[in-house]
Design a protein around this motif. Structure first.
Motif: not given
Ligand SMILES: CNc1nc2c(CCNCC3CCCCC3)c3nc(N)[nH]c(=O)c3cc2[nH]1
Length: 373
Positions: A278-306
């Motif tokens: 559950a660790e995602a690598w992005t151009r801004r660093g890594s994101v841990n998707l087990r973190n509850a801060r993502h629970k209501d986040d409608p954004r994609p992992l990385d807006e610039n990723c296709t």
């Protein structure tokens, strides 16, 4: 397809190189990242999805495949390309490194390594000859020499012993190699972080002569600073007309720093393994998707990723898939991570072509310092 194995150096920007490796199963643009397909599969990915991320070559592994399902079986079934439905190039590691990190018991002698399988406890031998033969049975486009990679830190005497043994094994590996048009064998430079040992290893390998040269013995706990300082004095003494492959590397910033120091090819389990933790690598660093801060986040992992994950799914959904241990979660995060790694390599290839690599490096680090991911 090509009938001769060759490396074209297409351009440079400082020590960074833009090139192309031609093999029997196709060409590889460098700098290149090679996803790891340990047991004849890139975990949680269909081969066609791996190709869609932009990968042009995969890694297979002698150690795993000789134990299960066996190299003879794969050979009889038409080789690893057919077996796993991947018709582009495959590089196989020689198995020594995996024996040292996975096998239950192992004994190193001048002849090779005897080990107990971590699967069924049976005893096996791997030698330069048998490793080279197994890689031929797998029909690998790029075969690696059988070597011994010492864990670091280690006394210089130990590092030298391992390097000298690996050089003797390199000659035996080369003698056992079947030369076929479009197929190549890479020597593996050893010598730890010691300048004189690294130089001696390069000298001995280039005397034997290979289609490419890997830098082994790193990413074994020495840390990024020591890895980079070792590259600083190793790549300049390596042939410029042959590919250079840094084994087992690495995190995105490792890749950028190593390309800046003249490395062409990389492999690492990180993007695929992180996809499963559950660790995602992005151009801004890594994101841990087990973190509850993502629970209501409608954004994609990385807006610039296709990639399909960023185009169609929210962080909230990825968090849900992670918490519920849904298979789709593994698939989407692995796909994203491999896509990001390929985007990073493509960006470096373009930057070298346009001679803007220094700016690429500055922008790469600036984005990661902004945080807020
Ligand atoms: C992670 N760090 C690291 N890896 C190294 C590796 C392994 C590279 N990855 C191979 C894949 C691993 C998963 C299965 C498929 C093959 C090394 N391999 C060899 N032969 N020699 C090294 O010095 C050598 C050195 C390495 N350092």
């Amino acid at each position: 397809m090509t009938d001769t194995f060759k490396f074209e150096l297409l351009g440079t920007d400082g020590k960074a190189r833009r090139g192309r490796v031609h093999t029997a199963h196709g060409a590889i643009n460098t700098p290149a990242f090679m996803p790891v397909g340990t047991a004849a599969t890139v975990k949680a990915m269909m081969p066609e999805s791996v190709a869609e991320t932009g990968a042009e070559i995969l890694l297979g592994n002698t150690y795993h495949l000789m134990l299960r399902p066996g190299a003879e079986r794969i050979e009889k079934l038409g080789g690893l390309h057919k077996f796993m439905n991947w018709d582009k190039p495959i590089l196989t590691d020689s198995g020594g490194f995996q024996v040292m990190s996975l096998a239950q018991l192992r004994k190193i002698t001048e002849d090779g390594v005897r080990f107990r399988s971590h699967i069924d406890g049976a005893y096996y031998d791997l030698t330069p000859e048998s490793s080279t033969e197994i890689q031929r049975q797998l029909d690998a486009d790029i075969t690696m020499c059988f070597d011994e990679c010492p864990a670091l830190p280690a006394p210089k005497e130990r590092v030298n012993e391992a390097m000298q043994l690996s050089m003797r094994w390199a000659r035996r590996s080369r003698e056992a190699f079947t030369h076929r048009p479009g197929y190549g064998q890479f020597g593996i430079v050893q010598g730890g972080t010691e300048k004189d040992l690294r130089e001696e290893s390069v000298e001995k390998l280039t005397e034997i002569g290979f289609e490419g040269y890997a830098i082994g013995g790193l990413a074994v706990g020495e840390g990024q600073e020591l890895m980079f300082s070792t590259l600083d004095f190793t790549t300049p003494v390596m042939p410029t007309d042959k590919p250079r492959y840094l084994m087992g590397v690495g995190k995105p910033d490792d890749l950028v720093g190593a390309v800046a120091r003249g490395v062409d090819m990389f492999d690492c389990v990180l993007p695929s393994r992180s996809g499963r933790t559950a660790e995602a690598w992005t151009r801004r660093g890594s994101v841990n998707l087990r973190n509850a801060r993502h629970k209501d986040d409608p954004r994609p992992l990385d807006e610039n990723c296709t990639c399909p994950c960023c185009k169609n799914y929210s962080r909230a959904y990825l968090y849900h898939l992670t918490k519920t241990k849904e298979i789709l979660g593994l698939m989407l995060l692995t796909w994203h991570n491999l896509h990001y790694y390929q985007e990073l390599m493509a960006g470096m290839r373009t930057a070298i072509e346009e001679e803007t690599f220094d700016k690429f490096v500055v922008d790469f680090h600036a984005l990661r310092e902004q945080g807020d991911i």
